[in-house]
Design a protein around this motif. Structure first.
Motif, mmCIF file in Angstrom:
data_model
loop_
_atom_site.group_PDB
_atom_site.id
_atom_site.type_symbol
_atom_site.label_atom_id
_atom_site.label_comp_id
_atom_site.label_asym_id
_atom_site.label_seq_id
_atom_site.Cartn_x
_atom_site.Cartn_y
_atom_site.Cartn_z
ATOM 1 N N PRO A 1 -5.020 -14.363 5.113
ATOM 2 C CA PRO A 1 -3.601 -14.134 4.847
ATOM 3 C C PRO A 1 -3.414 -12.939 3.911
ATOM 4 N N PRO A 2 -2.388 -12.130 4.130
ATOM 5 C CA PRO A 2 -1.308 -12.273 5.109
ATOM 6 C C PRO A 2 -1.605 -11.660 6.467
ATOM 7 N N TYR A 3 -2.856 -11.266 6.721
ATOM 8 C CA TYR A 3 -3.195 -10.584 7.963
ATOM 9 C C TYR A 3 -3.468 -11.596 9.069
ATOM 10 N N ARG A 4 -3.060 -11.237 10.276
ATOM 11 C CA ARG A 4 -3.253 -12.118 11.424
ATOM 12 C C ARG A 4 -4.322 -11.603 12.366
ATOM 13 N N THR A 5 -4.861 -10.442 12.069
ATOM 14 C CA THR A 5 -5.898 -9.860 12.904
ATOM 15 C C THR A 5 -6.840 -9.051 12.030
ATOM 16 N N TYR A 6 -7.907 -8.558 12.636
ATOM 17 C CA TYR A 6 -8.807 -7.694 11.886
ATOM 18 C C TYR A 6 -8.092 -6.382 11.574
ATOM 19 N N LEU A 7 -8.471 -5.773 10.491
ATOM 20 C CA LEU A 7 -7.787 -4.564 10.059
ATOM 21 C C LEU A 7 -8.780 -3.565 9.507
ATOM 22 N N THR A 8 -8.356 -2.313 9.494
ATOM 23 C CA THR A 8 -9.198 -1.268 8.923
ATOM 24 C C THR A 8 -9.105 -1.309 7.400
ATOM 25 N N TYR A 9 -10.102 -0.700 6.788
ATOM 26 C CA TYR A 9 -10.154 -0.723 5.326
ATOM 27 C C TYR A 9 -8.989 0.045 4.715
ATOM 28 N N GLU A 10 -8.518 1.099 5.396
ATOM 29 C CA GLU A 10 -7.381 1.866 4.878
ATOM 30 C C GLU A 10 -6.148 0.992 4.699
ATOM 31 N N ILE A 11 -5.912 0.112 5.663
ATOM 32 C CA ILE A 11 -4.735 -0.756 5.581
ATOM 33 C C ILE A 11 -4.886 -1.735 4.422
ATOM 34 N N TYR A 12 -6.116 -2.228 4.232
ATOM 35 C CA TYR A 12 -6.317 -3.221 3.181
ATOM 36 C C TYR A 12 -6.038 -2.648 1.795
ATOM 37 N N ILE A 13 -6.478 -1.430 1.523
ATOM 38 C CA ILE A 13 -6.403 -0.937 0.150
ATOM 39 C C ILE A 13 -5.039 -0.328 -0.205
ATOM 40 N N VAL A 14 -4.142 -0.184 0.760
ATOM 41 C CA VAL A 14 -2.828 0.404 0.442
ATOM 42 C C VAL A 14 -2.103 -0.380 -0.649
ATOM 43 N N HIS B 1 -3.085 -10.410 -9.148
ATOM 44 C CA HIS B 1 -1.954 -11.147 -8.597
ATOM 45 C C HIS B 1 -0.763 -10.235 -8.329
ATOM 46 N N ALA B 2 -0.631 -9.165 -9.119
ATOM 47 C CA ALA B 2 0.418 -8.175 -8.833
ATOM 48 C C ALA B 2 0.131 -7.484 -7.502
ATOM 49 N N VAL B 3 -1.132 -7.148 -7.252
ATOM 50 C CA VAL B 3 -1.519 -6.522 -5.987
ATOM 51 C C VAL B 3 -1.290 -7.475 -4.822
ATOM 52 N N GLU B 4 -1.681 -8.737 -4.997
ATOM 53 C CA GLU B 4 -1.495 -9.713 -3.918
ATOM 54 C C GLU B 4 -0.016 -9.975 -3.653
ATOM 55 N N LEU B 5 0.789 -9.948 -4.695
ATOM 56 C CA LEU B 5 2.230 -10.110 -4.505
ATOM 57 C C LEU B 5 2.780 -8.986 -3.634
ATOM 58 N N ILE B 6 2.346 -7.754 -3.893
ATOM 59 C CA ILE B 6 2.780 -6.611 -3.094
ATOM 60 C C ILE B 6 2.209 -6.702 -1.688
ATOM 61 N N ARG B 7 0.967 -7.119 -1.568
ATOM 62 C CA ARG B 7 0.310 -7.209 -0.260
ATOM 63 C C ARG B 7 1.066 -8.170 0.673
ATOM 64 N N PHE B 8 1.421 -9.329 0.167
ATOM 65 C CA PHE B 8 2.153 -10.300 0.977
ATOM 66 C C PHE B 8 3.574 -9.813 1.259
ATOM 67 N N ALA B 9 4.192 -9.183 0.264
ATOM 68 C CA ALA B 9 5.568 -8.713 0.449
ATOM 69 C C ALA B 9 5.657 -7.643 1.528
ATOM 70 N N LEU B 10 4.636 -6.807 1.661
ATOM 71 C CA LEU B 10 4.647 -5.762 2.686
ATOM 72 C C LEU B 10 4.658 -6.343 4.097
ATOM 73 N N TYR B 11 4.290 -7.604 4.213
ATOM 74 C CA TYR B 11 4.371 -8.298 5.495
ATOM 75 C C TYR B 11 5.481 -9.346 5.492
ATOM 76 N N ALA B 12 6.411 -9.182 4.530
ATOM 77 C CA ALA B 12 7.578 -10.074 4.419
ATOM 78 C C ALA B 12 7.155 -11.530 4.264
ATOM 79 N N LYS B 13 6.082 -11.742 3.507
ATOM 80 C CA LYS B 13 5.611 -13.085 3.231
ATOM 81 C C LYS B 13 5.590 -13.317 1.730
ATOM 82 N N SER B 14 5.621 -14.570 1.333
ATOM 83 C CA SER B 14 5.642 -14.914 -0.090
ATOM 84 C C SER B 14 4.289 -15.451 -0.529
#
Length: 280
Positions: free
Chosen positions: A71-84, A233-246
């Motif tokens: 979570p919050p990803y539903r598929t495999y992703l590239t490393y670039e997407i993860y670190i944004v 936790h600040a990073v994870e908050l942003i990570r989930f928010a970018l996918y409109a998740k809490s």
């Protein structure tokens, strides 16, 4: 004596609803915006670090690092997407420290002491300064997201909207940390040195570059340290928010860290107890 203190606190609180309190907020935000626009290299400097990590570091590790579906990803992703999201956190972190560095400079020049003599609660004056710095940090983060979109890294449109309050809270928390540091450090040179001891451990001991499960495989203790880091936790908050998740855990810890850092910073700027009472 108790009645007098109560009345004073009540008068200060009531003063926030007067026009001059809002005028003060507007003036501080306007001043910080002019300072930001006047320092043309500031935006470029703020974007160079995350862009180098995105275009060079992430591209080099794309093949070496595989990321599973978490979570919050539903598929495999590239490393670039993860670190944004982590790079957005980097922008907010450096911006918060830069804003606090200017606080130390203003205190040395005397303008900070002049600001704190305004007939308003000290916490309100510091909150105005913190809000102004956070708005600038969020603006820088959106510029970075725009560049990432041109590079091909895009998020759901709703995520760009949901990320705004998440980034604002993260910026406020990191700005409050910088405010706390600036309240106890008297000299500009000392603060610049302390920044390195705060920024780099906070950034690298987080989930900004690697997921926590990956760190747990290397060292459970390292994973625990990262889990205790409020920046994680600040990073994870942003990570989930970018996918409109809490992420309620990340939200609660980021908010709690903001409150604690803010209260200690206000205490530190108290002339009776903080460094502002010392002779410079």
């Amino acid at each position: 004596m108790t009645v007098e203190v109560f009345l004073t606190a009540e008068q200060e609180t009531a003063g926030l609803f007067r026009p001059h309190a809002l005028i003060t907020l507007r003036a501080i935000v306007h001043r910080e915006a002019l300072r930001f626009l006047g320092q043309r290299g500031r935006l470029i400097a703020a974007l160079v670090r995350p862009l180098v990590w995105l275009f060079v570091f992430a591209a080099g590790f794309r093949a070496a690092l595989g990321l599973s579906i978490t979570p919050p990803y539903r598929t495999y992703l590239t490393y670039e997407i993860y670190i944004v999201p982590g790079l957005i956190g980097m922008i907010l972190l450096f911006s918060g420290m830069q804003s606090s560095l200017s606080l130390v400079y203003d205190r040395e020049m005397g303008s900070m002491r002049l600001l704190l003599t305004a007939p308003l609660p000290r916490w309100w004056l510091l909150a105005c300064r913190l809000l102004a710095g956070s708005l600038i940090a969020v603006l820088q983060a959106y510029v970075f997201l725009a560049i990432a979109a041109l590079y091909g890294i895009r998020f759901p449109w709703l995520g760009y909207v949901a990320a705004a309050p998440a980034m604002a809270l993260a910026a406020m928390m990191l700005g409050a940390l910088g405010l706390l540091l600036s309240s106890f450090i008297r000299q500009l040179e000392n603060f610049a040195g302390v920044m390195n001891f705060v920024i780099f451990p906070m950034f690298f001991l987080s989930s900004a570059l690697y997921p926590l499960w990956s760190m747990a495989e290397a060292s459970p203790r390292l994973r625990d340290l990262c889990a205790l880091n409020p920046f994680t936790h600040a990073v994870e908050l942003i990570r989930f928010a970018l996918y409109a998740k809490s992420n309620t855990t990340a939200l609660a810890i980021t908010l709690a860290a903001f409150i604690v850092f803010g209260l200690v910073a206000v205490w530190g700027y108290d002339p009776a107890r903080g460094t502002t009472a010392r002779k410079t």
